[in-house]
Design a protein around this motif. Structure first.
Motif, PDB file in Angstrom:
ATOM      1  N   ILE A  29       0.844  -1.048  -0.181  1.00  0.00           N
ATOM      2  CA  ILE A  29      -0.118   0.098  -0.103  1.00  0.00           C
ATOM      3  C   ILE A  29       0.665   1.086  -0.041  1.00  0.00           C
ATOM      4  O   ILE A  29       0.599   2.083  -0.756  1.00  0.00           O
ATOM      5  N   ALA A  30       1.945   1.217   0.906  1.00  0.00           N
ATOM      6  CA  ALA A  30       2.839   2.679   0.827  1.00  0.00           C
ATOM      7  C   ALA A  30       3.324   2.650  -0.414  1.00  0.00           C
ATOM      8  O   ALA A  30       3.531   3.821  -0.823  1.00  0.00           O
ATOM      9  N   GLU A  31       4.017   1.569  -1.194  1.00  0.00           N
ATOM     10  CA  GLU A  31       4.686   1.823  -2.311  1.00  0.00           C
ATOM     11  C   GLU A  31       3.621   2.257  -3.454  1.00  0.00           C
ATOM     12  O   GLU A  31       3.942   3.373  -4.163  1.00  0.00           O
ATOM     13  N   SER A  32       2.330   1.750  -3.276  1.00  0.00           N
ATOM     14  CA  SER A  32       1.564   2.378  -4.369  1.00  0.00           C
ATOM     15  C   SER A  32       1.017   3.893  -3.902  1.00  0.00           C
ATOM     16  O   SER A  32       1.089   4.760  -5.209  1.00  0.00           O
ATOM     17  N   TYR A  33       0.973   4.266  -2.930  1.00  0.00           N
ATOM     18  CA  TYR A  33       0.690   5.652  -2.582  1.00  0.00           C
ATOM     19  C   TYR A  33       1.915   6.561  -2.814  1.00  0.00           C
ATOM     20  O   TYR A  33       1.933   7.506  -3.454  1.00  0.00           O
ATOM     21  N   ALA A  34       2.939   6.140  -2.740  1.00  0.00           N
ATOM     22  CA  ALA A  34       4.151   6.770  -2.897  1.00  0.00           C
ATOM     23  C   ALA A  34       4.272   7.131  -4.516  1.00  0.00           C
ATOM     24  O   ALA A  34       4.862   8.235  -5.010  1.00  0.00           O
ATOM     25  N   ASP A  35       3.992   5.860  -5.382  1.00  0.00           N
ATOM     26  CA  ASP A  35       4.099   5.925  -6.904  1.00  0.00           C
ATOM     27  C   ASP A  35       3.117   6.980  -7.355  1.00  0.00           C
ATOM     28  O   ASP A  35       3.327   7.619  -8.014  1.00  0.00           O
ATOM     29  N   GLN A  36       1.911   7.059  -6.629  1.00  0.00           N
ATOM     30  CA  GLN A  36       0.801   7.742  -7.192  1.00  0.00           C
ATOM     31  C   GLN A  36       1.214   9.278  -6.815  1.00  0.00           C
ATOM     32  O   GLN A  36       0.967  10.257  -7.539  1.00  0.00           O
ATOM     33  N   ALA A  41       2.884  14.664  -8.467  1.00  0.00           N
ATOM     34  CA  ALA A  41       3.757  15.770  -8.217  1.00  0.00           C
ATOM     35  C   ALA A  41       4.720  15.949  -9.681  1.00  0.00           C
ATOM     36  O   ALA A  41       4.718  17.178 -10.121  1.00  0.00           O
ATOM     37  N   LEU A  42       4.694  14.948 -10.434  1.00  0.00           N
ATOM     38  CA  LEU A  42       5.212  15.109 -11.707  1.00  0.00           C
ATOM     39  C   LEU A  42       4.505  15.941 -12.674  1.00  0.00           C
ATOM     40  O   LEU A  42       4.869  16.690 -13.644  1.00  0.00           O
ATOM     41  N   SER A  43       3.140  15.512 -12.663  1.00  0.00           N
ATOM     42  CA  SER A  43       2.326  16.011 -13.523  1.00  0.00           C
ATOM     43  C   SER A  43       1.870  17.590 -13.051  1.00  0.00           C
ATOM     44  O   SER A  43       1.936  18.420 -14.175  1.00  0.00           O
ATOM     45  N   ALA A  44       1.990  17.833 -11.987  1.00  0.00           N
ATOM     46  CA  ALA A  44       1.852  19.163 -11.576  1.00  0.00           C
ATOM     47  C   ALA A  44       2.939  20.131 -11.968  1.00  0.00           C
ATOM     48  O   ALA A  44       2.777  21.180 -12.398  1.00  0.00           O
ATOM     49  N   TYR A  45       4.362  19.521 -11.751  1.00  0.00           N
ATOM     50  CA  TYR A  45       5.292  20.437 -12.359  1.00  0.00           C
ATOM     51  C   TYR A  45       5.204  20.493 -13.814  1.00  0.00           C
ATOM     52  O   TYR A  45       5.784  21.733 -14.113  1.00  0.00           O
TER      53      TYR A  45
END
Length: 489
Positions: A29-36, A41-45
């Motif tokens: 779950i943590a890896e999934s949330y980190a990837d999301q 963040a990348l899309s916002a940048y």
């Protein structure tokens, strides 16, 4: 037993498997949330809004750099000595040369210096600071903190009703010992904010009464003039008067009796005011009501006790005094009808033979029950010694409320009295009349100089003291006519 151990082992293995499974799920779950979060963040940048912001910021930054560069070039151009010289030449004319320029600079410097010197000479001169001697406490640790200070700033007339007095003599009192231990500290701290002659909580100048000569009066003072010989009294919450010069409100100052010296006069105002309040206001005695009343003055050799004794005797009361045997002759000389030494065996039984209408207890609350037992059924006990002020023990909450009350009553309503004892010229005038008529005599035990302050306070704190002791601050300006001795020892 082995079967129990076997079952426990199986349970532990099951728990381990369950825990491992939970940890793996949490990790996924943590890896999934980190990837999301990274993708978000990348899309916002990379969004058009961020790109537009970057472009605007870069443009403003380049514009600012261009302005700074242009300002620097202009500054260098206009501060170039050759260009400055050429511009001055164009303005003044073609006759200017290097020598003329140097001469102008020298003239400018000389003129500027002359202007500065002239300004310093013409500015108003500040008054020089004058210092006086004062007997004061530098902490609230008792008489050990009493010192003679020689760098106390001399007081000035800060109020239209102030009177400036050159002190000739000031008396010591038991209340000064209490003040040295913190008595009235809280109230004095609040009221000092309205006194321009006080600079901080400490030091606190001691002395509740003095005698001296008026040197200056405020614009609202109408009853006193410069050169008058006066005596003064100040309440415990006011700055004291054991100093070469003091500023006192005219309501606490009156002309001193004509027939006594400054030393004798200084012994009466505070003790006399307290004694007057005890006899007249609390015991309700006077020329018409004291006659034939039986009065006891317990421990009557204090400064207050000797005045009470004389007041009651002057108004035809029958006065009994208790005191140490060594003071018996003094109290008899002051008019006591009967003197009972405190060393008398079974003194209470001796006094119970003849009970009293009024008992003045100058020993304090410790002797209240003893004095109460000596009263007639309708009799009263009057204790004319200062008790602890409630404000000295207030905490933060009640202290804040008390401070607000002081500000309102003083600033808005002009309230200036925070005690039950009337310190005023009316009482001082009555006392002066009684002294001049011979009905009250000053009782001065010893006279000290301010340099002997340690020995003086040790003396009044002992049982050897009779009446008042005095600090003599300066020599009398002229001899006074003495109609009778004012020092009784």
């Amino acid at each position: 037993m082995d079967e129990i151990i076997f079952h426990l082992s199986q349970r532990l293995e099951s728990l381990q498997v369950l825990a491992y499974s939970v940890i793996q799920q949490c990790r996924c779950i943590a890896e999934s949330y980190a990837d999301q979060s990274y993708q978000l963040a990348l899309s916002a940048y990379n969004s058009p809004q961020i790109a537009n912001f970057h472009e605007i910021t870069s443009e403003k930054l380049h514009h600012l750099i261009w302005i700074l560069r242009d300002f620097t070039n202009a500054a260098l151009r206009y501060t170039n000595p050759a260009i400055v010289y050429a511009r001055i030449s164009n303005v003044i004319g073609s006759d200017i040369n290097r020598g003329n320029l140097y001469a102008g600079c020298v003239g400018f410097a000389v003129g500027g210096g002359f202007g500065i010197v002239l300004g310093l000479c013409l500015r108003p001169h500040s008054e020089p600071v004058t210092f006086v001697r004062a007997v004061a406490v530098t902490s609230f640790s008792g008489i050990d903190s009493v010192s003679l200070l020689e760098d106390v700033i001399a007081p000035t007339l800060c109020d239209p009703e102030d009177v400036l007095i050159e002190v000739k003599a000031a008396s010591l009192d038991q209340i000064d010992i209490k003040i040295a231990s913190g008595y009235a500290r809280v109230l004095r701290k609040y009221l000092n904010k309205y006194n321009m002659n006080v600079h901080g909580e400490l030091p606190v100048v001691l002395g509740r009464d003095c005698a001296g000569i008026v040197t200056e009066v405020g614009s609202a003072v109408t009853k006193l003039e410069v050169g008058d010989e006066v005596w003064a009294v100040v309440p415990p919450w006011s700055p004291g008067v054991m100093a070469d010069t003091v500023a006192v409100k005219q309501s606490w100052v009156s002309r001193k009796p004509r027939c006594v010296s400054f030393e004798g006069a200084a012994s009466i105002p505070y003790s006399g005011t307290v004694a007057w309040d005890a006899v007249v206001n609390h015991a309700c005695l006077g020329p018409d009501t004291a006659r034939r009343k039986k009065v006891l003055v317990h421990c009557g050799t204090s400064g207050v006790g000797v005045i009470i004794t004389q007041l009651c005797r002057a108004w035809d009361a029958h006065v009994t005094v208790t005191c140490l045997n060594r003071a018996s002759q003094t109290m008899t000389a002051l008019g006591a009808d009967q003197v009972v030494p405190l060393e008398t065996a079974n003194i209470e039984q001796h006094l119970l033979k003849n009970r009293f209408d009024v008992v003045f207890n100058t020993a304090g609350s410790v002797a209240h029950k003893f004095c109460l037992d000596l009263c007639l059924p309708h009799g009263i006990v009057v204790t004319p010694v200062s008790s602890t002020l409630a404000s000295d023990s207030y905490g933060m909450f009640f202290g804040t409320l008390y401070s607000a009350w002081i500000r309102i009553t003083h600033s808005v309503f002009g309230y200036t009295s925070w005690g039950l004892i009337p310190y005023n010229t009316t009482v001082l005038g009555e006392l002066a009349r009684l002294v001049d008529s011979g009905q009250i005599q000053p009782v001065v035990d010893r006279i000290f100089t301010p340099n002997d302050h340690e020995r003086a306070f040790q003396h009044i704190d002992s049982a050897r003291s009779i009446g008042k002791s005095i600090f003599k601050f300066s020599v009398q300006s002229r001899p006074l006519v003495q109609t009778r001795p004012d020092v009784v020892t």
